[in-house]
Design an enzyme around this catalytic site. Structure first.
Site, PDB file in Angstrom:
ATOM      1  N   LYS A 187       9.661 -36.977 -49.275  1.00 33.97           N
ATOM      2  CA  LYS A 187       9.130 -36.738 -50.623  1.00 33.97           C
ATOM      3  C   LYS A 187      10.092 -37.285 -51.679  1.00 33.97           C
ATOM      4  CE  LYS A 187       9.438 -33.480 -53.822  1.00 33.97           C
ATOM      5  NZ  LYS A 187       9.152 -34.151 -55.100  1.00 33.97           N
ATOM      6  N   THR A 241      22.473 -28.518 -56.636  1.00 37.16           N
ATOM      7  CA  THR A 241      23.068 -27.439 -55.854  1.00 37.16           C
ATOM      8  C   THR A 241      22.136 -26.229 -55.849  1.00 37.16           C
ATOM      9  OG1 THR A 241      25.282 -28.269 -56.270  1.00 37.16           O
ATOM     10  CG2 THR A 241      25.109 -25.936 -55.705  1.00 37.16           C
ATOM     11  N   GLU A 261      23.129 -33.057 -49.694  1.00 36.72           N
ATOM     12  CA  GLU A 261      23.990 -33.838 -50.600  1.00 36.72           C
ATOM     13  C   GLU A 261      23.694 -33.321 -51.993  1.00 36.72           C
ATOM     14  OE1 GLU A 261      25.969 -36.318 -49.617  1.00 36.72           O
ATOM     15  OE2 GLU A 261      25.138 -37.111 -47.760  1.00 36.72           O
ATOM     16  N   CYS A 295      25.577 -38.641 -58.726  1.00 39.18           N
ATOM     17  CA  CYS A 295      26.149 -37.387 -58.224  1.00 39.18           C
ATOM     18  C   CYS A 295      27.667 -37.467 -58.149  1.00 39.18           C
ATOM     19  CB  CYS A 295      25.568 -37.076 -56.859  1.00 39.18           C
ATOM     20  SG  CYS A 295      25.633 -38.495 -55.771  1.00 39.18           S
ATOM     21  N   GLU A 392      28.070 -29.827 -64.124  1.00 39.47           N
ATOM     22  CA  GLU A 392      27.598 -31.198 -64.009  1.00 39.47           C
ATOM     23  C   GLU A 392      26.624 -31.487 -65.157  1.00 39.47           C
ATOM     24  OE1 GLU A 392      24.855 -32.099 -60.766  1.00 39.47           O
ATOM     25  OE2 GLU A 392      26.031 -33.903 -60.404  1.00 39.47           O
TER      26      GLU A 392
HETATM   27  P1  NAP Z   1      16.489 -31.355 -57.845  1.00 40.32           P
HETATM   28  O1  NAP Z   1      15.766 -30.674 -58.912  1.00 40.32           O
HETATM   29  O2  NAP Z   1      17.261 -30.525 -56.880  1.00 40.32           O
HETATM   30  O3  NAP Z   1      15.402 -32.233 -57.079  1.00 40.32           O
HETATM   31  C1  NAP Z   1      15.685 -32.989 -55.928  1.00 40.32           C
HETATM   32  C2  NAP Z   1      14.428 -33.098 -55.104  1.00 40.32           C
HETATM   33  O4  NAP Z   1      14.059 -31.820 -54.608  1.00 40.32           O
HETATM   34  C3  NAP Z   1      13.222 -33.606 -55.880  1.00 40.32           C
HETATM   35  O5  NAP Z   1      12.422 -34.392 -55.030  1.00 40.32           O
HETATM   36  C4  NAP Z   1      12.531 -32.298 -56.232  1.00 40.32           C
HETATM   37  O6  NAP Z   1      11.177 -32.447 -56.538  1.00 40.32           O
HETATM   38  C5  NAP Z   1      12.735 -31.501 -54.984  1.00 40.32           C
HETATM   39  N1  NAP Z   1      12.628 -30.060 -55.152  1.00 40.32           N
HETATM   40  C6  NAP Z   1      12.620 -29.330 -56.291  1.00 40.32           C
HETATM   41  N2  NAP Z   1      12.512 -28.012 -56.008  1.00 40.32           N
HETATM   42  C7  NAP Z   1      12.446 -27.908 -54.659  1.00 40.32           C
HETATM   43  C8  NAP Z   1      12.348 -26.812 -53.757  1.00 40.32           C
HETATM   44  N3  NAP Z   1      12.307 -25.552 -54.178  1.00 40.32           N
HETATM   45  N4  NAP Z   1      12.326 -27.067 -52.424  1.00 40.32           N
HETATM   46  C9  NAP Z   1      12.406 -28.337 -51.965  1.00 40.32           C
HETATM   47  N5  NAP Z   1      12.482 -29.403 -52.774  1.00 40.32           N
HETATM   48  C10 NAP Z   1      12.525 -29.203 -54.101  1.00 40.32           C
HETATM   49  O7  NAP Z   1      17.523 -32.408 -58.359  1.00 40.32           O
HETATM   50  P2  NAP Z   1      17.255 -33.573 -59.394  1.00 40.32           P
HETATM   51  O8  NAP Z   1      17.256 -32.949 -60.741  1.00 40.32           O
HETATM   52  O9  NAP Z   1      16.098 -34.375 -58.977  1.00 40.32           O
HETATM   53  O10 NAP Z   1      18.531 -34.483 -59.153  1.00 40.32           O
HETATM   54  C11 NAP Z   1      19.722 -34.283 -59.830  1.00 40.32           C
HETATM   55  C12 NAP Z   1      20.724 -33.550 -58.953  1.00 40.32           C
HETATM   56  O11 NAP Z   1      20.855 -34.159 -57.676  1.00 40.32           O
HETATM   57  C13 NAP Z   1      22.090 -33.554 -59.532  1.00 40.32           C
HETATM   58  O12 NAP Z   1      22.628 -32.260 -59.477  1.00 40.32           O
HETATM   59  C14 NAP Z   1      22.892 -34.496 -58.650  1.00 40.32           C
HETATM   60  O13 NAP Z   1      24.235 -34.282 -58.569  1.00 40.32           O
HETATM   61  C15 NAP Z   1      22.233 -34.323 -57.344  1.00 40.32           C
HETATM   62  N6  NAP Z   1      22.405 -35.534 -56.539  1.00 40.32           N
HETATM   63  C16 NAP Z   1      23.284 -35.500 -55.486  1.00 40.32           C
HETATM   64  C17 NAP Z   1      23.504 -36.627 -54.722  1.00 40.32           C
HETATM   65  C18 NAP Z   1      24.442 -36.616 -53.547  1.00 40.32           C
HETATM   66  O14 NAP Z   1      24.441 -37.551 -52.769  1.00 40.32           O
HETATM   67  N7  NAP Z   1      25.277 -35.627 -53.363  1.00 40.32           N
HETATM   68  C19 NAP Z   1      22.818 -37.802 -55.011  1.00 40.32           C
HETATM   69  C20 NAP Z   1      21.932 -37.811 -56.081  1.00 40.32           C
HETATM   70  C21 NAP Z   1      21.738 -36.657 -56.834  1.00 40.32           C
HETATM   71  P3  NAP Z   1      10.784 -32.711 -58.077  1.00 40.32           P
HETATM   72  O15 NAP Z   1      11.322 -34.034 -58.445  1.00 40.32           O
HETATM   73  O16 NAP Z   1       9.325 -32.699 -58.097  1.00 40.32           O
HETATM   74  O17 NAP Z   1      11.398 -31.578 -58.862  1.00 40.32           O
END
Ligand code: NAP
Ligand code: MG
Length: 480
Positions: A187, A241, A261, A295, A392
């Site tokens: 997804k 997180t 991650e 990230c 962050e």
């Molecule tokens: P996010 O809200 O956690 O979303 C990540 C993914 O998870 C999206 O596809 C999201 O769908 C989905 N999601 C949301 N709620 C969920 C749930 N309850 N159960 C399962 N999946 C769910 O994060 P983001 O705002 O997209 O990304 C930013 C964050 O990602 C930052 O904190 C960043 O540091 C972290 N990040 C980490 C890395 C790494 O390699 N460590 C790399 C990139 C980003 P939707 O888009 O529809 O909400």
């Protein structure tokens, strides 16, 4: 097969823009077919530069996720048994098809996510292809990779990715899963589904057996349905997180494996003996690459006090030369913030920083009057206890602190709930070795920043998650 829509009109500032081929509406890619979502609900994917609609994307619910998982489970019977060399051939084919369509993929990535076309073209897309090439090569060498260990694949991998590196994250997830004989339900993030759907077309064209890769689009609920599905054996998640913690709760007590991650607040450390001009370029790349939606962004800068004034002066000067604007313009250095919501989050942090009273600096470049834009921003002399130094921000906002001794900077750099990456800038090899062993970070870069390669593992400590992607470690995460 596909209907052209008006998206290519946005792309007139780049060559061959008319080669962009997007459908008006995308169904779900399940069992090798394009399937309507059972709810018949679609949502709009838009361009953060001008808020214009690009294409409609399906909203998958539990029922659709179940179909995708069933397809992946059925395909696993075949995929896990065909010869490893055969598996490798399909993965190579996907890599080559991606390479052939690299220009189109770069434009779509830039349109849909807001990242500068230069970055999409020169970094994201080539790296995504390289991940497929790299893991294709391992497919028939697993015995060599893990001698005498009799490793086996896990089954259906549920993969959930964020919006900051959409195609690259899809490649990080899909390529090692396929090389090790697993099947996939992936997804993408709701604001950036389009390159994952283009990848689905490529996967379809590769002739890989139906159901080996399934792409389901949707919101958080769609991701949650993948995580909760009893037939999914492995969760690979990249994102916040907060969601990572929710996932851990859902899978606690099950046999599911997981790699998470998560976020970061990485330290970029400049010593007085560093080549200052190169270090300034490293600071710029560390925090303004992809608008700071990275990230492992070097979002906490630590400068040795003796050179702080010089470094900050040169940094401000260099920042003034950054072009902020239309991501599709080849001269753009800093593109659009990915979504209205993310821009709100960033601006809220900037307001907090201004209220806290640390020295504030923003470049005075012109920015577009519509769309989601944020000027490159510094907060200088930020207290260690400040929210800005702790949380962050995920935007083009850098906090600056100074230090006098090596021990002091190690203590400050490690004083964070996160531990994803760090950068060290110095002329002295001994200092580099000292810091790399003491910094609690998954990746430490020396005299460079934000360098990625398929052969090197990536992942975090503490609240930045666990498990590694990339390299041999990345294969291991899909085997038992
Ligand atoms: P996010 O809200 O956690 O979303 C990540 C993914 O998870 C999206 O596809 C999201 O769908 C989905 N999601 C949301 N709620 C969920 C749930 N309850 N159960 C399962 N999946 C769910 O994060 P983001 O705002 O997209 O990304 C930013 C964050 O990602 C930052 O904190 C960043 O540091 C972290 N990040 C980490 C890395 C790494 O390699 N460590 C790399 C990139 C980003 P939707 O888009 O529809 O909400
Ligand atoms: Mg979009």
């Amino acid at each position: 097969m596909s209907t052209k829509n008006n998206a290519w009109e946005y792309a007139d500032s780049i060559e061959n823009a008319s080669h962009i081929n997007l459908r008006k509406q995308y169904d779900l890619y399940i069992d090798g077919k394009w399937v309507k979502p059972s709810s018949n609900k679609y949502f709009s994917s838009s361009n953060p530069h001008d808020e214009k609609h690009i294409a409609d994307v399906s909203e998958a619910n539990e029922e659709d996720v179940d179909l995708a998982v069933q397809a992946a489970e059925k395909a696993y019977e075949l995929w896990s048994k065909i010869s490893a060399a055969e598996r490798g051939k399909y993965i190579f084919r996907i890599a080559r098809l991606m390479q052939e369509q690299a220009r189109e993929l770069a434009v779509i990535e830039s349109l849909d996510s807001g990242k500068p076309i230069r970055e999409a073209r020169d970094i994201d897309i080539p790296l995504a292809c390289n991940h497929f090439f790299y893991y294709a090569g391992w497919a028939d060498k697993l015995e060599y990779a893990f001698p005498n260990q009799h490793k086996k694949s896990l089954g259906v991998a549920g993969q959930i990715i964020p919006w900051n590196f959409p195609l690259l994250m899809a490649a990080w997830k899909i390529a090692p899963a396929l090389a090790t004989g697993n099947t996939v339900v992936l997804k993408p993030a709701e604001t950036t589904s389009l390159t994952a759907l283009k990848l689905a077309e490529i996967i379809e064209a590769s002739g890989i057996p139906p159901g080996v890769v399934n792409i389901v689009t949707g919101f958080g609920d769609t991701g949650a349905a993948i995580v909760a599905h009893p037939k999914v054996s492995k969760i690979a998640f990249t994102g916040s997180t907060a969601v990572g913690k929710l996932i851990q709760k859902t899978i606690a007590g099950s046999n599911k494996r997981a790699t998470l991650e998560l976020g970061g607040k990485s330290a970029n450390i400049i010593f007085g003996d560093a080549p200052i001009d190169q270090a300034v370029e490293g600071i710029i790349n560390g925090i303004f690459f992809n608008q700071g939606h990275v990230c492992c962004a070097g979002s906490r800068l630590f400068v040795e006090e003796s050179v702080a004034e010089k470094v900050i002066r040169k940094l401000k000067h260099r920042m003034q030369s950054l072009q902020v604007g239309n991501p599709l313009d080849k001269n753009t250095d800093v593109g659009a913030i990915n979504s209205k919501e993310q821009l709100k989050i960033i601006n809220r942090y900037i307001d907090i920083g201004i209220k806290e009273g640390s020295e504030f600096f923003q470049t005075d470049c012109a920015i577009p009057t519509e769309g989601y834009y944020c000027r490159p921003t510094l907060f200088i002399n930020v207290a260690q206890s400040s929210i800005l130094a702790q949380e962050e921000i995920f935007g083009p906002v850098l906090t600056i602190q100074t230090f006098r001794t090596v021990d002091e900077v190690i203590q400050k750099a490690n004083n964070s709930p996160y531990g994803l990456a760090a950068g060290v800038w110095t002329d002295k090899g001994s200092k580099i070795f000292n810091l790399t062993s003491k910094l609690k970070a998954g990746v430490v870069w020396a005299n460079t920043y934000n360098k990625f390669d398929p052969s090197s593992p990536f992942g975090g400590y503490k609240e930045s998650g666990f498990g590694r992607e990339g390299g041999l470690h990345g294969l291991g995460a899909y085997l038992k």
